[in-house]
Motif scaffolding. Structure first.
Motif, PDB file in Angstrom:
ATOM      1  N   ASP A 216       0.851  -1.184   0.000  1.00  0.00           N
ATOM      2  CA  ASP A 216       0.000   0.000   0.000  1.00  0.00           C
ATOM      3  C   ASP A 216       0.897   1.248   0.000  1.00  0.00           C
ATOM      4  OD1 ASP A 216      -2.190   1.646   0.392  1.00  0.00           O
ATOM      5  OD2 ASP A 216      -2.341   1.251   2.540  1.00  0.00           O
ATOM      6  N   LYS A 218       0.877   4.736   1.524  1.00  0.00           N
ATOM      7  CA  LYS A 218       0.078   5.485   2.497  1.00  0.00           C
ATOM      8  C   LYS A 218       0.258   6.993   2.414  1.00  0.00           C
ATOM      9  CE  LYS A 218      -1.181   2.110   5.918  1.00  0.00           C
ATOM     10  NZ  LYS A 218      -0.329   0.910   5.872  1.00  0.00           N
ATOM     11  N   TYR A 274      -6.568  -9.061   8.119  1.00  0.00           N
ATOM     12  CA  TYR A 274      -5.486  -8.246   7.543  1.00  0.00           C
ATOM     13  C   TYR A 274      -4.344  -8.167   8.542  1.00  0.00           C
ATOM     14  CZ  TYR A 274      -3.285  -3.752   6.136  1.00  0.00           C
ATOM     15  OH  TYR A 274      -2.412  -2.757   5.782  1.00  0.00           O
ATOM     16  N   ASN A 291      -6.093  -5.758  11.055  1.00  0.00           N
ATOM     17  CA  ASN A 291      -7.409  -5.187  10.782  1.00  0.00           C
ATOM     18  C   ASN A 291      -8.420  -6.315  10.653  1.00  0.00           C
ATOM     19  OD1 ASN A 291      -6.477  -2.577  10.821  1.00  0.00           O
ATOM     20  ND2 ASN A 291      -6.100  -2.514   8.623  1.00  0.00           N
ATOM     21  N   GLY A 295      -7.880  -4.823   3.671  1.00  0.00           N
ATOM     22  CA  GLY A 295      -7.372  -3.447   3.571  1.00  0.00           C
ATOM     23  C   GLY A 295      -8.103  -2.700   2.469  1.00  0.00           C
ATOM     24  N   PRO A 297      -6.809   0.336  -0.199  1.00  0.00           N
ATOM     25  CA  PRO A 297      -7.331  -0.286  -1.424  1.00  0.00           C
ATOM     26  C   PRO A 297      -6.842  -1.703  -1.711  1.00  0.00           C
ATOM     27  CG  PRO A 297      -5.498   1.126  -2.004  1.00  0.00           C
ATOM     28  CD  PRO A 297      -5.635   1.204  -0.506  1.00  0.00           C
ATOM     29  N   GLU A 298      -6.218  -2.394  -0.763  1.00  0.00           N
ATOM     30  CA  GLU A 298      -5.698  -3.726  -1.076  1.00  0.00           C
ATOM     31  C   GLU A 298      -6.809  -4.686  -1.531  1.00  0.00           C
ATOM     32  OE1 GLU A 298      -4.934  -1.894   1.554  1.00  0.00           O
ATOM     33  OE2 GLU A 298      -3.014  -2.427   2.445  1.00  0.00           O
TER      34      GLU A 298
HETATM   35  N1  GLY Z   1      -4.608   0.198   3.475  1.00  0.00           N
HETATM   36  C1  GLY Z   1      -4.492  -0.019   4.852  1.00  0.00           C
HETATM   37  C2  GLY Z   1      -5.757  -0.285   5.544  1.00  0.00           C
HETATM   38  O1  GLY Z   1      -6.772  -0.511   4.921  1.00  0.00           O
HETATM   39  O2  GLY Z   1      -5.772  -0.304   6.753  1.00  0.00           O
END
Ligand code: GLY
Length: 436
Positions: A216, A218, A274, A291, A295, A297-298
């Motif tokens: 990503d 950031k 995540y 998370n 994620g 935009p993952e």
């Molecule tokens: N791209 C990182 C997140 O969604 O936390």
């Protein structure tokens, strides 16, 4: 494998990830009707409903009215709920016949409480940066003296991506801690340097099935300059960490340790797990964060590159049959670029309308557009958020995938007034892999 039947599906959310999940469900032969609430301007009007993501009573009623079989949850807030009762727990109590793809509030504490996540790491011998908790203002100076700077200051609870400060000076660290402690406990931890990896897995509470590692971006501007954002783009896979290599193996071990650790606490994790890690110079991953959703935009880039029926995996997670599913397959290389509105991230000021010609141009160029911050109004679709559109493409190489997006972007006027994006997403991905 999921049973051959027709599921009625409700996707909960209105972000880019929700749009990607919606499309993945819609494409599935297993899915009958697919609805989304509240959705966004990328989802057809007739498929949208207007129940909010935190209105659990309204969501249960909507599911009853629409005969929904399975709910797919995108954002973290309804999953975390108040820490003990989230959307999954509420449905279990009030609509037990409806399956929900997402973790219970107990499992979602992995994201909802940084303190809980750090404790789980320590208890399960998962490598993570040394940290201290600060629960009262008078502790700040002592903890600051222990850690020195740079230090990472994290608010314990959900902060919409804004609760983490990498403080380079004692003054900044002190200010961040004072700001945070008003809201609750604060974590201060050592900085780990290296390469950041987003390792996202499917989990059914017993087994973990990894999707591909992603990277990503950031920071707001090219060359990783500017303020932190929710993510300005990403690419996958990471050529430097192949699936048969040691780093990938350690990341998978880490994800399994997190899933096993939370299951032992009696909160098996169902959904997209995540694991955010920093891989140091020696090739050792340190856990940065967990998370309770994919994620962003993952998730968009992973789902766009996914080959096969992703919805089948969603059902397998809910039914606890992930072990029967084949290894996920993906297109060669995937990239995505986020189109943001003027002023993002500090003061987003979205305005104007999204050009329909522009959307048609992207489709003609093979670029998939997920809406992240848009709303449909009588005049058309307008940008409403900071991150507005997520553009995804697949190709044989990362270089080709990024060119597909940037060539499309550069060959037509901007999609709406004030639109901007980073120009270096996935640049040099292959070279980076050689520069280990
Ligand atoms: N791209 C990182 C997140 O969604 O936390």
């Amino acid at each position: 494998m999921a049973k051959r039947r027709s599921y009625r599906v409700l996707v909960v959310g209105g972000d880019g990830r929700a749009h990607a999940l919606y499309k993945a469900c819609e494409m599935s032969p297993l899915a009958g009707e697919v609805l989304c609430t509240p959705g966004n301007g990328g989802i057809r009007t007739m498929k949208r409903r207007d129940v909010g993501v935190m209105d659990f009573v309204g969501l249960v009623a909507l599911c009853a009215n629409e005969a929904i079989d399975i709910v797919v949850v995108s954002p973290e807030a309804p999953l975390c709920g108040d820490g003990t009762m989230g959307i999954v727990d509420y449905f279990k109590e009030h609509a037990p016949g409806v399956m929900v793809f997402g973790p219970s509030a107990g499992a979602a504490r992995l994201e909802g409480s940084k303190r809980f996540c750090k404790q789980l790491c320590v208890e399960n011998l998962i490598l993570t940066a040394r940290y201290d908790e600060v629960t009262a203002t008078e502790q700040i100076e002592r903890v600051l003296a222990t850690h020195g700077v740079p230090t990472v200051v994290k608010e314990d609870g959900l902060a919409g991506g804004k609760g983490v400060t990498v403080a380079m000076t004692v003054e900044d660290a002190r200010a961040a801690a004072i700001r945070g402690i008003v809201k609750g406990p604060v974590i201060m931890e050592d900085v780990v340097t290296g390469r950041e990896v987003s390792f996202i897995c499917l989990s059914d509470g017993k087994d973990v099935l990894p999707l591909r590692p992603a990277r990503d971006y950031k920071r707001a501007f090219d060359n990783d300059k500017g303020p932190n954002t929710g993510g300005m783009g990403c690419y996958s896979p990471l050529p430097e960490y192949p699936e048969d290599g040691p780093v990938y193996a350690q990341l998978l071990t880490m994800a399994n340790a997190v899933a096993d650790g939370i299951a032992v606490e009696d909160f098996p994790f169902v959904g997209l797990l995540y694991v955010g890690a920093m891989v140091d110079r020696e090739g050792t991953p340190w856990l940065l964060e967990v998370n309770c959703r994919g994620g962003d935009p993952e998730t968009e880039v992973l789902l766009n590159g996914f080959k096969g029926d992703f919805f089948e995996y969603i059902v397998a997670c809910c039914e606890g049959t992930l072990a029967d599913m084949p290894t996920p397959q993906f297109a060669g290389a995937s990239a995505c670029v986020v189109v943001a509105s003027e002023g993002y991230p500090e003061k987003p000021a979205p305005h104007g309308l999204i050009s329909q010609d522009w959307l048609a141009h992207m489709a003609a160029r093979g670029v998939e557009v997920f809406h992240a911050g848009t709303t449909e109004i009588a005049e058309g679709v307008k940008p409403t958020g900071g991150r507005v559109l997520v553009l995804c493409a697949n190709a044989a190489t990362h270089e080709e995938a990024r060119h597909k997006i940037y060539d499309a972007l550069n060959s037509i006027p901007h999609p709406f007034p004030g639109a901007w994006w980073r120009t270096d997403i996935a640049k040099g991905a292959a070279q980076l892999a050689l520069d280990l």
